[in-house]
Design an enzyme around this catalytic site. Structure first.
Site, short mmCIF file in Angstrom:
data_model
loop_
_atom_site.label_atom_id
_atom_site.label_comp_id
_atom_site.label_asym_id
_atom_site.label_seq_id
_atom_site.Cartn_x
_atom_site.Cartn_y
_atom_site.Cartn_z
N ALA A 3 9.74 0.99 -18.62
CA ALA A 3 10.13 -0.41 -18.78
C ALA A 3 11.15 -0.59 -19.89
CB ALA A 3 8.90 -1.28 -19.03
N ARG A 61 24.49 -2.26 -19.15
CA ARG A 61 25.43 -2.42 -18.04
C ARG A 61 26.11 -3.78 -18.08
NH1 ARG A 61 20.85 -0.40 -15.08
NH2 ARG A 61 21.07 1.84 -14.71
N CYS A 117 3.55 9.70 -13.70
CA CYS A 117 2.87 9.88 -12.41
C CYS A 117 3.03 11.31 -11.89
CB CYS A 117 3.42 8.90 -11.38
SG CYS A 117 3.22 7.16 -11.82
N ASN A 149 9.47 0.01 -13.90
CA ASN A 149 10.92 0.07 -13.73
C ASN A 149 11.49 -1.26 -13.25
OD1 ASN A 149 12.20 2.89 -14.17
ND2 ASN A 149 10.24 3.34 -13.20
N TRP A 151 1.17 3.29 20.25
CA TRP A 151 0.68 2.20 19.40
C TRP A 151 0.43 2.79 18.01
CZ3 TRP A 151 0.44 -2.95 20.18
CH2 TRP A 151 0.59 -3.40 21.49
N ARG A 153 -4.38 -5.25 16.27
CA ARG A 153 -4.90 -5.75 17.54
C ARG A 153 -6.41 -5.95 17.47
NH1 ARG A 153 -2.92 -2.08 22.42
NH2 ARG A 153 -3.92 -3.76 23.60
#
Length: 461
Positions: free
Chosen positions: A16, A26, A49, A313, A442, A450
């Site tokens: 972060a 930027r 991770c 992120n 399917w 369904r």
């Protein structure tokens, strides 16, 4: 400080924090915005991770997990100060007290804008023997390196993992790959408490089939040591499990003591509270992101703490855009996560049954079995899909998937449907890709939808 050049101070140099720094850079050059970042560890912008896969040998080198080094950040005019810990935030004085961990020097740095990205800390239960050599938490690259060093030196091949959440099952896989006999001690009724117990049972059965000893409904009471002081066993009320190495995987909590001391607002889970722009509530020039914040669960409408690099992120991008003079928001999450233990894939998104009940929702739940490919195509593997839908409306509430290759990432279809507010009936018409190597005619998600439609109709008949 110059009135035309602002200073952004960032506490925390991982996902972060450095995403925020990079995005702000930027948008604004060094002549407009000075960026100072404090990181108390020895690495920046790395994938926590990925640590279990590095420990297990699937990732060959530690540096493969590093997205951007401190030097690369500095080349972009970001004053990144490694091994430097923020000790205090003075909100009124708009300054941060930092300490150089190498020299011990302390100094104040003023800010115009502040980003708190202090991450999370692994829980370390206050058990007798928990600090003995051979007992490891796994949160940082340094933790991963220390664990690998232990595994390299240890002659025995018995490992106990305490906890059966994401870190627990991923570390069990890593230790299996390293040739260890693995026991997982879990206080829940089934592993993976992020799933409903019936789906967790499938994980339990699969892990047992892999040779992992699963001990559920068991609370660790102490960690026993040998004459050399090293870990020797993990004890519960009923048994002792021999161990040459112990991994603690009992979860994390937001690292917010610094924020708490500064009077910043925290939620019920201990994470910082922010608005949609990731600005700390009630503080115009302070932002927060990553594992130290709570986020809005779009399904329940409640704040949650979810420690994931994907969120961190995104938070950083949003913060950097807003700090840099643009505008962005982080609207919330639906709670999507995916993991694996050996060849078993585990995924979930949205609400579990107990989440839906806690939110006051009435629902139907259906479970189906299908295959990842056309049944006649080589490599077709079984998977189980559980789907929750709201009674009467048929709105999709949650999906859980347990299966072999090709199962886990199907959860993304459900995550998109949840975000869009789709009903299970609308889902049955989704135009998903089909060819025998990829799916039955399917798709399993559509088969579950369904069945959910039929359950909703039967419930309202």
């Amino acid at each position: 400080m110059s009135s035309t050049r602002e200073r952004l101070v960032i506490i925390g140099g991982d996902a972060a924090g450095m995403s925020a720094a990079s995005q702000a850079r930027r948008l604004k050059g060094p002549d407009e915005l000075e960026i100072v970042a404090f990181e108390r560890g020895g690495f920046t912008s790395y994938s926590a991770c990925g640590i279990p896969y590095w420990v297990g040998g699937s990732v060959g080198d530690r540096d493969d997990l590093v997205a951007r080094t401190p030097e690369e950040h500095r080349e972009r005019a970001i004053d990144l100060r490694m091994r430097t810990e923020a000790r205090r935030i003075d909100v009124e004085g708009r300054r941060v007290l930092a300490r150089d961990l190498e020299s011990g020097e302390e100094y104040w740095t003023t800010y115009d804008k502040l980003v708190v990205a202090t991450g999370a800390r692994p829980l370390r239960p206050p058990l007798p023997g928990v600090d003995a050599p051979g007992v490891h938490g796994v949160q940082t690259l340094g933790d991963g390196q220390t664990l690998i060093d232990t595994l390299t030196r240890t002659e025995g091949r018995r490992a106990v993992v305490v906890g059966a959440g994401y870190i627990g099952v991923e570390m069990a896989e890593a230790l299996i790959q390293r040739g260890y006999d693995v026991t997982v001690v879990n206080r829940g009724k089934e592993p993976m408490s992020t799933l409903d117990p019936d789906m967790g049972r499938l994980v339990h059965e699969a892990m047992t089939g892999m040779g992992i000893e699963m001990v559920n409904d068991a609370e660790v009471t102490k960690i026993l040591t040998g004459e050399d002081g090293r870990v020797a066993a993990v004890a519960t009320e009923d048994a002792e499990y021999p161990a040459d190495v112990v991994i603690l995987g009992v979860g994390v909590r937001p690292e917010t003591e610094l924020a708490r001391a500064a009077g910043l607002p925290l939620g019920e889970h201990g994470g910082l509270l922010t608005d949609l722009a990731m600005r700390v509530r009630g503080h115009e020039d302070i932002w927060a992101g990553g594992d130290c914040v709570e986020v809005l669960d779009l399904m329940s409408g409640r704040e949650r703490h979810i420690a994931l690099g994907t969120h961190a992120n995104k938070h950083g991008q949003v913060i950097g855009s807003n700090v840099g003079g643009s505008y962005a928001t982080f609207p919330g999450v639906v709670g999507t996560a995916v993991s694996k233990v050996c060849d078993l894939e585990i995924a979930r998104t949205g609400l579990r049954e107990k989440d839906a009940l806690a939110a006051g929702l009435r629902f139907v739940a259906v479970t189906i079995e299908s295959t990842s490919r056309a049944g006649y195509y080589p490599g077709a593997a079984l998977m189980t899909v559980k789907m929750l839908a709201e009674r009467r409306t048929g709105r999709l509430l949650g999906v859980q998937i347990v299966g072999r290759e090709g199962a886990g990432k199907r959860v993304d279809v459900a995550a998109v449907a949840l975000t869009a507010g789709m009903t299970v009936e609308q889902m049955t018409a989704l135009d998903l890709g089909y060819a025998p190597p990829f799916s039955p005619v399917w798709d399993p998600i559509l088969v579950a939808a369904r069945k959910a439609v039929a359950a909703v109709r039967a419930d309202t008949a």
